[in-house]
Design an enzyme around this catalytic site. Structure first.
Site, PDB file in Angstrom:
ATOM      1  N   ASP A 259       0.813  -1.210   0.000  1.00 30.44           N
ATOM      2  CA  ASP A 259       0.000   0.000   0.000  1.00 30.44           C
ATOM      3  C   ASP A 259       0.852   1.268   0.000  1.00 30.44           C
ATOM      4  O   ASP A 259       1.795   1.391   0.799  1.00 30.44           O
ATOM      5  CB  ASP A 259      -0.915  -0.006   1.228  1.00 30.44           C
ATOM      6  CG  ASP A 259      -1.837   1.184   1.298  1.00 30.44           C
ATOM      7  OD1 ASP A 259      -2.663   1.338   0.390  1.00 30.44           O
ATOM      8  OD2 ASP A 259      -1.709   1.980   2.259  1.00 30.44           O
ATOM      9  N   GLU A 296       1.865  -0.098  -4.828  1.00 29.39           N
ATOM     10  CA  GLU A 296       0.976   1.010  -5.157  1.00 29.39           C
ATOM     11  C   GLU A 296       1.801   2.282  -4.980  1.00 29.39           C
ATOM     12  O   GLU A 296       2.298   2.551  -3.889  1.00 29.39           O
ATOM     13  CB  GLU A 296      -0.245   1.078  -4.248  1.00 29.39           C
ATOM     14  CG  GLU A 296      -1.170   2.224  -4.634  1.00 29.39           C
ATOM     15  CD  GLU A 296      -2.062   2.712  -3.500  1.00 29.39           C
ATOM     16  OE1 GLU A 296      -2.989   3.490  -3.788  1.00 29.39           O
ATOM     17  OE2 GLU A 296      -1.829   2.344  -2.342  1.00 29.39           O
TER      18      GLU A 296
END
Length: 608
Positions: A259, A296
């Site tokens: 993330d 990401e």
């Protein structure tokens, strides 16, 4: 050197405790039956001891200097919530059946992103298992699940996880997760975990009570950054590295989606992500299995996925927001916020050609130059989507594309994604035009935190309030969560079924190499801003021609070059896909192509 932390069951009712608390003078294990056991201080601020008569299932907390008692930050189970007892578990209790499983390379993946709690009515790992036949029929070979580390209550996207080693109990706990992964592997489906190593949730996060896990050197959207490069950072890095490796080694995940890695701030000589990647390389050698790390990132920086010898971190892939934003802005006409950097056919053409739109060019939204050039990297390094949890759930109403555009436009968007040379990722339900929203939801127990979340989300959407675009859904209300659950009665709807079948066909074509020629760097791309179309010609053993018509009227065009016979690979406006047009199975390049509004066509011919 790796160092396992937490309560480690060693057999014969014995458990070894390893706790990092460098500034405390005393650490004790407090058991739920009233016993207390002293740990011994060893090097680098660790406290350790092997204790007898502590079998799996034993409940415990940790006492610091006889003043404060907390759950274990490396707890493997928080069965009674984020503030309650930690529980000793046996990591070897589950009997695996996937010994022959070796994984799937990223370049072959068709990824399906899902949230366990809203994917099925049950909202559990067992519920996911019950839908594997659907995923297999669709052609999915990889699922990516939103974070499943223990969070407060039973409703959360997962990014408020407070225990990086513990599995959310309301989903089915560690045993339920292992069963889900094992079953997926037996059906030929890889499983990726969305892992969060840039922050922890605000409720139940007691890391700062034990040591300097956070640093004031940097700030992130969630507050102080995790300490990856300040004093005492070696032990902090170990804590998170061990978590990442545990998911792949013990739980048999096939890899991690990491993330928002731009908020993993590390200015040391070896970035945390590179160290993680190198540790995963070693794990591959030890296990004989393939593991995938996908970042990401909104940096558009090739360093993340470049190999070590080029100064890169060596990750296998990264998400590309540029692709999503280019399609979304063209189809919806939205040009507010970060969408102001997109909206032109030139953006989508560039994304199709090289993934990054912002490759060292100026961004009006960010008011600075963004990105670098990715042309030397293979397309299999980039994961794209037309919907995902962020781009849906971070809207005021959590509305999906199916609530904004027509069936023909949905097929057009799916066609661009799956015909492209990149790794596609579907968001749960998009394959049948799910029109229930995916909202932001929480179930915090702290009233002040609930108030702060409500106010923060309202501030985030002030622009939409000014436009009168809808009412705010309360993240804390259970109805917000329930309204986000997938509706599985899609086969009762003719249009939804048609879209599902269209996705099935596209995915099958993708997996069998029908669009491989578009991976060639020499592909030709032509576009028109006025005509709102893109045409692509690729060559690699076959000629492949695609045209995507984004305009609300018929497009008449032709294939340039010699006089050849072509065959239809897929035509989105066909009656078999819920359209109203017919296209001949073969076509001569001297004829005029008539492409209906909001549709796409792919043709092929053999070169040899």
């Amino acid at each position: 050197m790796r160092k396992k932390v937490g309560a480690q069951y060693i057999g014969n009712n014995g458990t070894k405790f390893v706790i990092w608390a460098p500034f405390t003078k005393q650490v004790k294990v407090v058991l739920s039956d009233g016993r207390t056991e002293q740990l011994l201080k060893v090097a680098h601020g660790y406290w350790e001891q092997e204790l007898s008569d502590i079998p799996p299932g034993t409940l415990y907390k940790l006492s610091l200097d006889d003043e404060m008692v907390f759950p274990d930050p490396a707890s493997r189970s928080q069965a009674f919530g984020v503030h309650d007892w930690s529980k000793v578990t046996d990591p070897n209790s589950y009997k695996w059946s996937d010994t022959a499983w070796k994984g799937i390379p990223l370049e072959e993946m068709i990824i399906y992103e899902l949230h366990v709690g809203t994917f099925t009515p049950e909202g559990t790992f067992e519920g996911v298992i019950s839908k594997l036949d659907h995923l297999l029929e669709l052609g999915i070979n990889t699922i990516e699940i939103l974070p499943v580390t223990q969070f407060p209550g039973s409703r959360n996207w997962g990014y408020d996880g407070a225990y990086p080693y513990a599995v959310q109990e309301s989903y089915g706990g560690a045993e339920g997760l292992k069963k889900m992964i094992d079953t997926c592997h037996q059906h030929g489906i890889a499983v990726l975990l969305d892992a969060v190593y840039n922050h922890l949730g605000p409720e139940g996060n007691y890391l700062s009570q034990f040591g300097p896990y956070f640093t004031e050197k940097y700030k992130t959207p969630w507050g102080s950054a995790i300490n990856f490069d300040d004093k005492y950072s070696d032990e902090v890095r170990n804590f998170f590295l061990e978590s990442a490796l545990m998911w792949q080694e013990e739980f048999h995940f096939d890899g991690l989606r990491l993330d928002a890695i731009h908020e993993i701030i590390d200015r040391g000589a070896r970035h945390f992500l590179k160290e993680l990647s190198q540790n995963v390389d070693e794990l591959e050698k030890q296990t004989g299995r393939r593991f995938i790390l996908i970042a990401e990132s909104d940096l558009n920086d090739t360093k993340i996925i470049n190999p070590y010898e080029k100064g890169g971190f060596g990750l296998e892939g990264q998400w590309v927001d540029d692709f999503h934003h280019s399609i979304h802005s063209i189809l919806t006409g939205e040009l507010e916020g970060y969408y102001k950097d997109y909206g032109a056919m030139a953006h989508l053409a560039k994304a199709f050609k090289q993934a990054f739109v912002y490759d060292g060019v100026y961004s009006k939204f960010r008011k600075r130059t963004v990105g670098n050039n990715p042309v030397e990297l293979p397309p299999s390094k980039f994961v794209i989507s037309i919907q995902n949890h962020d781009q849906v759930g971070n809207r005021l109403l959590g509305d999906r594309l199916a609530q904004m555009i027509s069936l023909e436009q949905l097929k057009l968007a799916a066609g661009v994604m799956l015909v492209s040379p990149y790794i596609p990722m579907l968001f749960m339900g998009e394959e049948f035009a799910e029109d229930r929203p995916f909202q932001y939801f929480v179930s915090h127990g702290d009233p002040d935190l609930v108030k702060a979340v409500r106010e923060g989300r309202k501030r985030e959407f002030e622009y939409f309030y000014d436009k009168g675009d809808g009412e705010f859904w309360d993240p804390q209300e259970e109805e917000t969560f329930n309204a986000s659950k997938i509706n599985w009665d899609f086969k009762e709807d003719q249009n939804k079924t048609a879209l599902f079948n269209f996705y099935k066909k596209l995915i099958n074509l993708k997996k069998t190499g029908a669009f491989k020629a578009f991976s060639n760097k020499e592909k030709q791309i032509e576009f028109s801003e006025e005509g709102k179309y893109i045409k692509i010609i690729g060559k690699e053993g076959q000629n492949l021609f695609a045209v995507f018509n984004f305009k609300g009227e018929m497009l008449e065009t032709e294939i340039s070059g010699g006089n050849y016979d072509w065959k239809t690979v897929i035509f989105s406006a066909g009656k078999e896909w819920g359209g109203s047009a017919n296209f001949p199975p073969t076509f001569n390049s001297g004829e005029v192509l008539k492409i209906p509004a909001h549709s796409m066509l792919v043709l092929s011919r053999n070169l040899y």
